[in-house]
Design an enzyme around this catalytic site. Structure first.
Site, short mmCIF file in Angstrom:
data_model
loop_
_atom_site.label_atom_id
_atom_site.label_comp_id
_atom_site.label_asym_id
_atom_site.label_seq_id
_atom_site.Cartn_x
_atom_site.Cartn_y
_atom_site.Cartn_z
N HIS A 150 3.07 -15.50 -18.13
CA HIS A 150 4.17 -15.12 -17.23
C HIS A 150 3.99 -13.68 -16.74
O HIS A 150 3.40 -12.85 -17.40
CB HIS A 150 5.54 -15.37 -17.86
CG HIS A 150 5.96 -14.44 -18.96
ND1 HIS A 150 6.77 -14.82 -20.00
CD2 HIS A 150 5.72 -13.11 -19.17
CE1 HIS A 150 7.00 -13.78 -20.78
NE2 HIS A 150 6.37 -12.74 -20.31
N ASP A 178 12.91 -7.27 -13.94
CA ASP A 178 13.79 -8.27 -14.52
C ASP A 178 14.84 -7.66 -15.43
O ASP A 178 14.77 -6.47 -15.77
CB ASP A 178 12.98 -9.34 -15.29
CG ASP A 178 11.82 -8.76 -16.09
OD1 ASP A 178 11.83 -7.54 -16.39
OD2 ASP A 178 10.89 -9.52 -16.44
N GLU A 203 7.93 -17.99 -15.61
CA GLU A 203 7.28 -18.80 -16.64
C GLU A 203 6.34 -19.82 -15.98
O GLU A 203 6.41 -20.03 -14.76
CB GLU A 203 8.37 -19.53 -17.45
CG GLU A 203 9.42 -18.61 -18.06
CD GLU A 203 8.93 -17.84 -19.28
OE1 GLU A 203 7.72 -17.78 -19.54
OE2 GLU A 203 9.79 -17.26 -19.99
N ASN A 260 1.99 -16.67 -22.33
CA ASN A 260 1.87 -17.92 -21.57
C ASN A 260 1.49 -17.65 -20.11
O ASN A 260 1.54 -18.54 -19.28
CB ASN A 260 3.18 -18.72 -21.65
CG ASN A 260 4.37 -17.94 -21.09
OD1 ASN A 260 4.20 -16.85 -20.54
ND2 ASN A 260 5.57 -18.51 -21.21
#
Ligand code: F6R
Length: 241
Positions: free
Chosen positions: A137, A66, A142, A135
């Site tokens: 990810h 990313d 997400e 979370n």
């Protein structure tokens, strides 16, 4: 799934050795790479193994997971900069062999589909390095990102903006968008190495590996991968035992 639990240093060492073995078995390995705090120690071990002449990256190609949208490559918080600092400038990988999604491309949608195509045309990722967010990810996928997703433009969640603000001067400066490989892109890697460190990751890694496979916890999809190796330090493994 292969699960290694040990000290953070042992995770870094063993993980790096696994990557070196992969490269020595296939010198033109296609590596998928991650940024963040977690893999830094493992990258330091790779650099050491390179300096000790245990491996050469001269034929390796890399694709990062990313990159932020809208910050220059030279910015200290860009993932391009991170990779140069933490790995690429210390090893013999040719500059043209490293790829990250271009968060400054004029057409971001086209950049995403081109990136996906470049990965596929290179023969696909042999070994993907991953960390996990609080979370759940993976990459910037997400919660509730479809499992079928490929490289795409992502609106970062408030929790990720907050977590990543530690690298910036303030939370306002954290980009609101990023380009990320999708979950399908990640799952197509032939082998996945997931690194998890710190007591603050104990809950999420337990959910990801032992809980239901659900888009609400993106990393839970990894349970379905046929060749997943997980390196967890003792603090993060508190709930796995
Ligand atoms: C980084 C990435 C992220 C991180 C995750 C964990 O390229 O894609 O998914 O792996 O946010 O970050 P750290 O390691 O900083 O806790």
């Amino acid at each position: 799934m292969y699960l290694f639990i040990g000290t953070a240093e042992d995770c870094d060492k063993k993980g790096a050795l696994e990557i070196v073995n992969q490269i020595n078995n296939k010198p033109d390995t296609i590596l998928g790479l991650a940024t963040g705090s977690t893999p830094v120690g493992m990258y330091q071990n790779l650099i050491k193994l390179y300096r000790d002449k245990k491996v050469s990256f001269s034929q390796v190609k890399t694709y990062n997971l990313d990159e932020y949208v809208g910050i220059p490559r030279e910015h200290v918080c860009s993932y391009y900069y991170f990779m140069q600092e933490n790995l690429f400038s210390h090893i013999d990988i040719p500059a043209e062999n490293v790829s990250l999604p271009d968060g400054n491309a004029p057409d971001l949608e086209k950049e995403c589909s081109d990136y996906e195509e470049r990965i596929a045309n290179s023969g696909g990722i042999d070994l993907q390095v991953l960390g996990i967010g609080h979370n759940g990810h993976i990459g910037f996928n997400e919660p509730n990102t479809p499992f079928e997703s490929v490289t795409h433009l992502v609106d970062l969640t408030q929790s990720t903006i907050k977590a990543n603000s530690r690298f910036f001067e303030s939370e306002d400066q954290v980009p609101r968008q990023a380009l990320s490989m999708g979950i399908k892109t990640i799952m197509q890697a032939k082998k996945i190495l997931l690194f998890v460190k710190g007591a603050d990751k104990a809950d999420i890694i337990h959910k990801a590996l032992k809980g239901p496979v659900t888009p609400e916890v993106p990393a839970s999809v990894l349970q379905l991968h046929p060749n997943l190796h997980v390196y967890v330090d003792k603090a993060a493994a508190a709930k796995l035992k």
